[in-house]
Scaffold this active site. Structure first.
Site, PDB file in Angstrom:
ATOM      1  N   GLY A 123       0.845  -1.182   0.000  1.00  0.00           N
ATOM      2  CA  GLY A 123       0.000   0.000   0.000  1.00  0.00           C
ATOM      3  C   GLY A 123       0.883   1.235   0.000  1.00  0.00           C
ATOM      4  O   GLY A 123       2.044   1.201  -0.433  1.00  0.00           O
ATOM      5  N   ILE A 158       2.265   2.832   2.543  1.00  0.00           N
ATOM      6  CA  ILE A 158       3.447   2.700   3.392  1.00  0.00           C
ATOM      7  C   ILE A 158       4.422   1.700   2.796  1.00  0.00           C
ATOM      8  O   ILE A 158       5.641   1.941   2.764  1.00  0.00           O
ATOM      9  CB  ILE A 158       3.032   2.283   4.816  1.00  0.00           C
ATOM     10  CG1 ILE A 158       2.164   3.368   5.460  1.00  0.00           C
ATOM     11  CG2 ILE A 158       4.262   2.022   5.676  1.00  0.00           C
ATOM     12  CD1 ILE A 158       1.549   2.966   6.784  1.00  0.00           C
ATOM     13  N   ARG A 190      -2.486  -8.150  -2.366  1.00  0.00           N
ATOM     14  CA  ARG A 190      -3.705  -8.735  -2.935  1.00  0.00           C
ATOM     15  C   ARG A 190      -3.745  -8.543  -4.444  1.00  0.00           C
ATOM     16  O   ARG A 190      -4.225  -9.404  -5.176  1.00  0.00           O
ATOM     17  CB  ARG A 190      -4.949  -8.101  -2.301  1.00  0.00           C
ATOM     18  CG  ARG A 190      -5.233  -8.549  -0.881  1.00  0.00           C
ATOM     19  CD  ARG A 190      -6.482  -7.901  -0.344  1.00  0.00           C
ATOM     20  NE  ARG A 190      -6.340  -6.448  -0.266  1.00  0.00           N
ATOM     21  CZ  ARG A 190      -7.307  -5.625   0.108  1.00  0.00           C
ATOM     22  NH1 ARG A 190      -8.506  -6.094   0.409  1.00  0.00           N
ATOM     23  NH2 ARG A 190      -7.105  -4.311   0.181  1.00  0.00           N
ATOM     24  N   ARG A 202       0.279  -4.468  12.734  1.00  0.00           N
ATOM     25  CA  ARG A 202      -0.439  -4.691  13.991  1.00  0.00           C
ATOM     26  C   ARG A 202       0.082  -5.984  14.604  1.00  0.00           C
ATOM     27  O   ARG A 202       0.421  -6.936  13.888  1.00  0.00           O
ATOM     28  CB  ARG A 202      -1.949  -4.787  13.760  1.00  0.00           C
ATOM     29  CG  ARG A 202      -2.641  -3.471  13.436  1.00  0.00           C
ATOM     30  CD  ARG A 202      -2.614  -2.524  14.638  1.00  0.00           C
ATOM     31  NE  ARG A 202      -3.398  -1.315  14.400  1.00  0.00           N
ATOM     32  CZ  ARG A 202      -2.911  -0.175  13.915  1.00  0.00           C
ATOM     33  NH1 ARG A 202      -1.615  -0.128  13.586  1.00  0.00           N
ATOM     34  NH2 ARG A 202      -3.688   0.879  13.753  1.00  0.00           N
ATOM     35  N   GLU A 256      -0.267  -4.390  24.040  1.00  0.00           N
ATOM     36  CA  GLU A 256       0.724  -3.320  24.110  1.00  0.00           C
ATOM     37  C   GLU A 256       0.505  -2.509  25.386  1.00  0.00           C
ATOM     38  O   GLU A 256      -0.587  -1.998  25.581  1.00  0.00           O
ATOM     39  CB  GLU A 256       0.618  -2.398  22.888  1.00  0.00           C
ATOM     40  CG  GLU A 256       1.027  -3.077  21.602  1.00  0.00           C
ATOM     41  CD  GLU A 256       0.848  -2.196  20.372  1.00  0.00           C
ATOM     42  OE1 GLU A 256       1.334  -2.592  19.303  1.00  0.00           O
ATOM     43  OE2 GLU A 256       0.213  -1.121  20.478  1.00  0.00           O
ATOM     44  N   HIS A 273       5.364   1.019  19.652  1.00  0.00           N
ATOM     45  CA  HIS A 273       4.363   1.435  18.663  1.00  0.00           C
ATOM     46  C   HIS A 273       4.569   2.915  18.308  1.00  0.00           C
ATOM     47  O   HIS A 273       3.668   3.743  18.455  1.00  0.00           O
ATOM     48  CB  HIS A 273       2.946   1.196  19.189  1.00  0.00           C
ATOM     49  CG  HIS A 273       1.933   1.106  18.073  1.00  0.00           C
ATOM     50  ND1 HIS A 273       0.784   0.357  18.161  1.00  0.00           N
ATOM     51  CD2 HIS A 273       1.883   1.676  16.840  1.00  0.00           C
ATOM     52  CE1 HIS A 273       0.072   0.455  17.062  1.00  0.00           C
ATOM     53  NE2 HIS A 273       0.730   1.256  16.233  1.00  0.00           N
TER      54      HIS A 273
END
Length: 343
Positions: A176, A178, A198, A259, A288, A307
């Site tokens: 994507g 990023i 995908r 994630r 987290e 994070h």
């Protein structure tokens, strides 16, 4: 009273238009999950800010005035009880690209839209992904300890870091916005770039000289560094498990900036302990933070960050401004600039 500033009245007034400012709901002012203090003035020029505490204390007076929710650091929690008490709610503006903390179908059933900030987080997250790759590859933390240790009286001439970067293969799982930014950075390091997505991204792969792997297996088997940059969905939960870790090279490093639940952490611990892969560098875990006795915290071949992929002042400011844009769009009945449509 807030810690560094005086809040405006809950009935803020726009001097230019002679109208009350639209009301938005926030978790709190400051604190771990509240509006950043340096953002408050910008927000209060455009909105009346109502905290969750104020909503609970003055529900009858303020609930039907709230038209937007400012969802910062995944707060406030969005559930049916909250949605049902906000009859005029139009949009929930969420900080960051991921919206896995929101039940999109439930929110949509109340006629409420969701917006996120995908553009504001790309560079900072890509920078951190490459930072984790570099720090892990060059055993930087170990070297830092050696250099800083009071017991060090010389630097061992034969001490070496884990691996090279230039000429090595990076496999990007999720091309994507990023993922593409990471690929641009990897190209600058003269790395061979593989990606799994995908859909094939012909324009992007041509730009960075990447090779598309339709099957994740092919990418895992060939990559020296595997970087996870996917959204958390039912399809990507535990995307990397025992089978996938066994497919990776024993010399490979797993890097996760997406994630925590994308990786089966129990399987990862086992793979790191027995040497199925060389190392892991994680910006995200679950939960987290990890419990202080978690085995990942005890492994020398693991780097864990708090994070912090988007944790730069510039990125946080850009996220806040994009959230404001989406909320103003909703208030003015315009198309929402950063609306999440994949529900």
């Amino acid at each position: 009273m807030c810690t560094r500033y005086q809040r405006r009245s809950m009935h803020s007034y726009n001097m230019a238009t002679g109208k009350d400012l639209p009301c938005i709901l926030v978790q709190e002012m400051g604190g771990s999950f509240g509006v950043m203090e340096e953002h408050v003035d910008y927000l209060e020029e455009r909105f009346t800010l109502i905290t969750m505490k104020e909503l609970k204390e003055k529900k009858e007076q303020v609930a039907d005035k709230i038209v937007c929710i400012f969802n910062w650091a995944n707060k406030p929690d969005i559930d049916r009880e909250l949605l049902e008490c906000l009859p005029r709610l139009k949009v929930i503006a969420s900080a960051g690209a991921g919206v896995d903390h929101l039940n999109l179908k439930m929110i949509s059933s109340y006629g409420v839209k969701v917006a996120n900030t995908p553009n504001a987080v790309t560079n900072a997250t890509a920078d951190l992904a490459m930072t984790l790759l570099l720090v892990s590859a060059r055993s930087f933390l170990e070297g830092h300890k050696i250099a800083m240790s009071p017991d060090t009286d010389h630097f061992h001439a034969n001490w070496v870091s884990r691996g090279d970067i230039t000429g090595n293969t990076v496999g990007i799982v999720g091309m994507g916005k990023i993922g593409y930014k990471i690929a641009q950075r990897a190209k600058a390091f003269e790395m061979k770039i593989l990606y799994h997505n995908r859909h094939q991204r012909l324009e992007e792969e041509k730009s960075v000289g990447a090779t598309y792997c339709e099957n994740l297996t092919d990418l895992l088997q060939q990559s020296d560094y595997v970087i996870l940059v996917v959204n958390l969905t039912p399809q990507t939960e535990k995307l990397i498990g025992r089978r996938e870790l066994k497919l990776m090279k024993p010399s490979a490093t797993l890097i996760n900036v997406s994630r925590g639940p994308v990786v089966d952490q129990d399987a990862l611990v086992e793979a790191l302990q027995v040497g199925e892969i060389k190392a892991a560098a994680l910006d995200v875990t679950y939960p987290e933070p990890l419990p202080r006795d978690h085995p990942l915290l005890k492994l020398s071949n693991v780097i864990i960050a708090p994070h912090m992929g988007t944790a730069t002042r510039d990125s946080l400011r850009a996220m806040m401004e994009d959230m404001v844009q989406s909320m103003m769009d909703a208030v003015n009945s315009h198309s929402i600039s950063f609306e999440v449509t994949d529900i």
